[in-house]
Design a protein around this motif. Structure first.
Motif, PDB file in Angstrom:
ATOM      1  N   ILE A   1      10.176  -0.292   8.714  1.00  0.00           N
ATOM      2  CA  ILE A   1       9.987  -0.666  10.120  1.00  0.00           C
ATOM      3  C   ILE A   1       8.757   0.037  10.689  1.00  0.00           C
ATOM      4  N   ALA A   2       8.635   1.331  10.417  1.00  0.00           N
ATOM      5  CA  ALA A   2       7.496   2.090  10.938  1.00  0.00           C
ATOM      6  C   ALA A   2       6.184   1.544  10.401  1.00  0.00           C
ATOM      7  N   VAL A   3       6.131   1.279   9.102  1.00  0.00           N
ATOM      8  CA  VAL A   3       4.906   0.762   8.487  1.00  0.00           C
ATOM      9  C   VAL A   3       4.573  -0.616   9.042  1.00  0.00           C
ATOM     10  N   SER A   4       5.585  -1.457   9.258  1.00  0.00           N
ATOM     11  CA  SER A   4       5.350  -2.801   9.782  1.00  0.00           C
ATOM     12  C   SER A   4       4.798  -2.759  11.199  1.00  0.00           C
TER      13      SER A   4
ATOM     14  N   ILE B   1       0.551   7.842   7.241  1.00  0.00           N
ATOM     15  CA  ILE B   1       2.003   7.842   7.428  1.00  0.00           C
ATOM     16  C   ILE B   1       2.702   8.406   6.202  1.00  0.00           C
ATOM     17  N   SER B   2       2.246   8.014   5.017  1.00  0.00           N
ATOM     18  CA  SER B   2       2.878   8.516   3.793  1.00  0.00           C
ATOM     19  C   SER B   2       2.682  10.016   3.643  1.00  0.00           C
ATOM     20  N   ALA B   3       1.510  10.515   4.058  1.00  0.00           N
ATOM     21  CA  ALA B   3       1.273  11.962   4.010  1.00  0.00           C
ATOM     22  C   ALA B   3       2.179  12.689   4.984  1.00  0.00           C
TER      23      ALA B   3
ATOM     24  N   ILE C   1       0.839  -1.201   0.000  1.00  0.00           N
ATOM     25  CA  ILE C   1       0.000   0.000   0.000  1.00  0.00           C
ATOM     26  C   ILE C   1       0.873   1.249   0.000  1.00  0.00           C
ATOM     27  N   TRP C   2       1.949   1.226   0.773  1.00  0.00           N
ATOM     28  CA  TRP C   2       2.894   2.352   0.785  1.00  0.00           C
ATOM     29  C   TRP C   2       3.451   2.604  -0.619  1.00  0.00           C
ATOM     30  N   THR C   3       3.853   1.551  -1.291  1.00  0.00           N
ATOM     31  CA  THR C   3       4.413   1.695  -2.640  1.00  0.00           C
ATOM     32  C   THR C   3       3.388   2.301  -3.583  1.00  0.00           C
TER      33      THR C   3
END
Length: 449
Positions: free
Chosen positions: A173-176, A405-407, A158-160
Motif C-alpha cells: 500500500i505504501a509503495v503504491s 522506502i526500502s532503506a 522495483i521493491w522486490t
C-alpha cells in the motif's frame, strides 16, 4: 523451467539468480484482495493529486480571466480533438491556410485520437454536446487510472529487486501510494489530465516494462505495438524490448544442454518484431502521405524544428537560459525548461550505478535513458521539454523513491521513523514543485507546452 529443476540441490549454489526465482515459485501469489487493495490505494492517491492540481489550475486560470476548460484544452489538445473528429486532412488548422493540414497533423500519432474517436462514437449518436471533449477527458482519465495501477506494479517490482522479497500488504500500500504521488505529482504532471497522448502512452509503456520484467514477452510486444502508435518516443520502448529479448535469448543459449534447459523462447524472439510494427507502420504511412514535402521527419523538422542535431540545441539552450532568472514569465519558463533538461540527464546518470549493482531493474532505466536521448539529442520547441521529459524524470524519481522506502524499512526503529518523515516531506515538496510548475507553464507562460 520447472519448480523441480529449481529445487535441484546444486542449482541454487551455481545459479543464485534462479535461487531467487525458486523462492518466488514456492511463494504463493498475491491474493486478489491484496491486488485490489494495491490498485485502490494507487487510484486514491492519484485522485487526491489530480484534485489538488485541478483546483490550483482553476484558481490560477480565473485569476487570469480564463477558465479551467480553456487552460486544459489549449495547444496540442486542439490538434488531438480535431484529428479525432475529422481525421488527418478533414479540417484546417495551420498558420498558412494554403498549406494542407496533413503536412502538420501527421506529426501527431494516431493512437490517442483513435481511442477518443471510439469513445466519442456512442456520445455522438445520442447527440451529446461537446462529445469529443468529453470523450477525450474520459480517455485521459481512464488511461491515468491504468497508469496509476501500472506505476504501482512497477514500483512493487522495483521493491522486490531492491529487497530480495515481495512486499507485504502494508508495504504494498505504501509503495503504491508513493508511486502515484511521484508520477502524477511530477512537474508538468497536469498533462495527464489534458487531451494529450501522455496518459495513454505512459500507461502502455509502464505496463510494457512490467511485462518485460516478468518475462511476459507476448504481452510486452502487443503493448509496445500500441505505444508505438501513440508517440514517436515509442522507439525507445522498441529498443528496450529488443534488448530484453536478446538477454532472454542469450540466457537460453547459456542454459542449453544443461538440466536447466527450457524450450526455445519464441515469444521473446517475436515480441520486438510485433512491437516495431506500430511505430514502423505509422511512419511509413505518414511519410507516404507527405512525400511531396520530404516525409514525416522533414515535416517534423520544418514545422517544429525537431530534427536530430546531436544535442547542440539542448546545450545552447541550457547555456543561454540556465541562469535566466524569473524576471518575467517568459524568462521563468525558459529557465524551468533548461533545468528540466539538466535534471533529466542527471537522473539518467545517477540511475546507472544502482542498475549495475542489481538494485534496480534495468528495463525502466534503459527506457528512460532512451526517451531522454531522443528528446535531448533533437532540436525543436525547447520550452516543451518539461513535458517531453516527464517520463524519464518521473520513472527515475519513482525508482529512487522506492529505494528510499526500502532503506527506511530496513533501518532500526528510530531511523525508520526519521526515514519515513524524510520520505513524506520529500513527497510533499515534490508535489508542491510539480503543481507550481504545471500551473505556471499552463497559465502564466505564453508559449506552447
Amino acid at each position: 523451467m520447472t519448480a523441480s529443476t529449481l529445487d535441484h540441490p546444486h542449482y541454487a549454489l551455481e545459479h543464485p539468480r534462479y535461487d531467487f526465482l525458486a523462492a518466488s515459485v514456492e511463494t504463493p501469489p498475491r491474493t486478489r484482495l491484496a491486488s485490489l487493495v494495491v490498485g485502490t490505494s494507487a487510484f486514491a492517491a492519484a485522485a487526491v493529486v489530480w484534485l489538488v492540481q485541478l483546483i490550483v489550475v482553476d484558481v490560477a486560470a480565473r485569476g487570469h480571466g480564463s477558465t479551467l476548460r480553456a487552460a486544459l484544452t489549449q495547444w496540442d489538445a486542439k490538434w488531438m480533438t480535431l484529428i479525432a473528429d475529422h481525421g488527418y486532412a478533414g479540417f484546417t488548422y495551420t498558420a498558412d491556410p494554403a498549406e494542407p493540414t496533413i503536412l502538420r497533423s501527421v506529426a501527431f500519432f494516431p493512437g490517442y485520437p483513435t481511442v477518443v474517436r471510439v469513445v466519442d462514437a456512442p456520445l455522438t449518436i445520442f447527440g451529446v454536446d461537446d462529445a469529443t471533449l468529453i470523450a477525450a477527458v474520459v480517455t485521459s482519465a481512464a488511461a491515468s487510472l491504468a497508469l496509476a495501477w501500472g506505476a504501482a506494479a512497477l514500483a512493487l517490482e522495483i521493491w522486490t529487486r531492491a529487497t530480495g522479497r515481495e512486499a507485504g500488504l502494508a508495504a504494498s500500500i505504501a509503495v503504491s501510494v508513493v508511486a502515484s504521488v511521484v508520477v502524477f505529482g511530477a512537474p508538468m504532471g497536469i498533462v495527464y489530465q489534458m487531451p494529450y497522448s501522455e496518459s495513454l502512452f505512459t500507461a502502455l509503456a509502464v505496463w510494457a516494462l512490467v511485462a518485460m520484467i516478468r518475462s511476459r514477452f507476448g504481452v510486452a510486444g502487443v503493448l509496445v505495438l500500441a505505444a508505438g502508435l501513440t508517440r514517436l518516443t515509442g522507439a525507445a520502448l522498441v529498443v528496450t524490448l529488443a534488448i530484453a529479448a536478446a538477454v532472454e535469448l542469450i540466457d537460453y543459449w547459456r542454459r542449453r544442454g544443461t538440466f536447466a534447459a527450457t524450450t526455445f523462447p519464441w515469444a521473446a524472439v517475436t515480441a520486438p518484431i510485433v512491437g516495431a510494427l506500430g511505430i514502423g507502420s505509422y511512419l511509413l504511412w505518414a511519410s507516404a502521405q507527405t512525400r511531396s514535402a520530404g516525409g514525416y521527419f522533414a515535416i517534423q523538422d520544418r514545422g517544429w524544428g525537431s530534427g536530430w542535431d546531436w544535442g547542440r540545441s539542448t546545450v545552447g539552450w541550457i547555456g543561454d537560459h540556465v541562469v535566466g532568472g524569473f524576471a518575467d514569465a517568459t524568462a521563468a519558463g525558459y529557465t524551468i525548461s533548461a533545468w528540466s533538461m539538466i535534471v533529466a540527464a542527471a537522473l539518467c546518470a545517477a540511475g546507472l550505478w544502482p542498475v549495475v549493482r542489481g538494485r534496480l531493474p534495468w528495463q525502466p532505466w534503459l527506457f528512460s535513458v532512451g526517451v531522454a536521448v531522443i528528446v535531448l539529442g533533437s532540436g525543436g520547441i525547447m520550452h516543451s521539454r518539461p513535458r517531453l521529459l516527464l517520463i524519464p524524470v518521473s520513472l527515475l524519481m519513482l525508482s529512487f523513491a522506492v529505494l528510499a522506502i526500502s532503506a527506511a524499512a530496513r533501518a532500526t526503529c528510530r531511523k525508520r521513523w526519521a526515514g519515513g518523515v524524510a520520505v513524506i516531506g520529500s513527497l510533499v515538496a515534490w508535489c508542491v514543485l510539480g503543481v507550481w510548475v504545471s500551473t505556471f507553464m499552463l497559465i502564466d507562460f505564453d508559449y506552447g507546452i
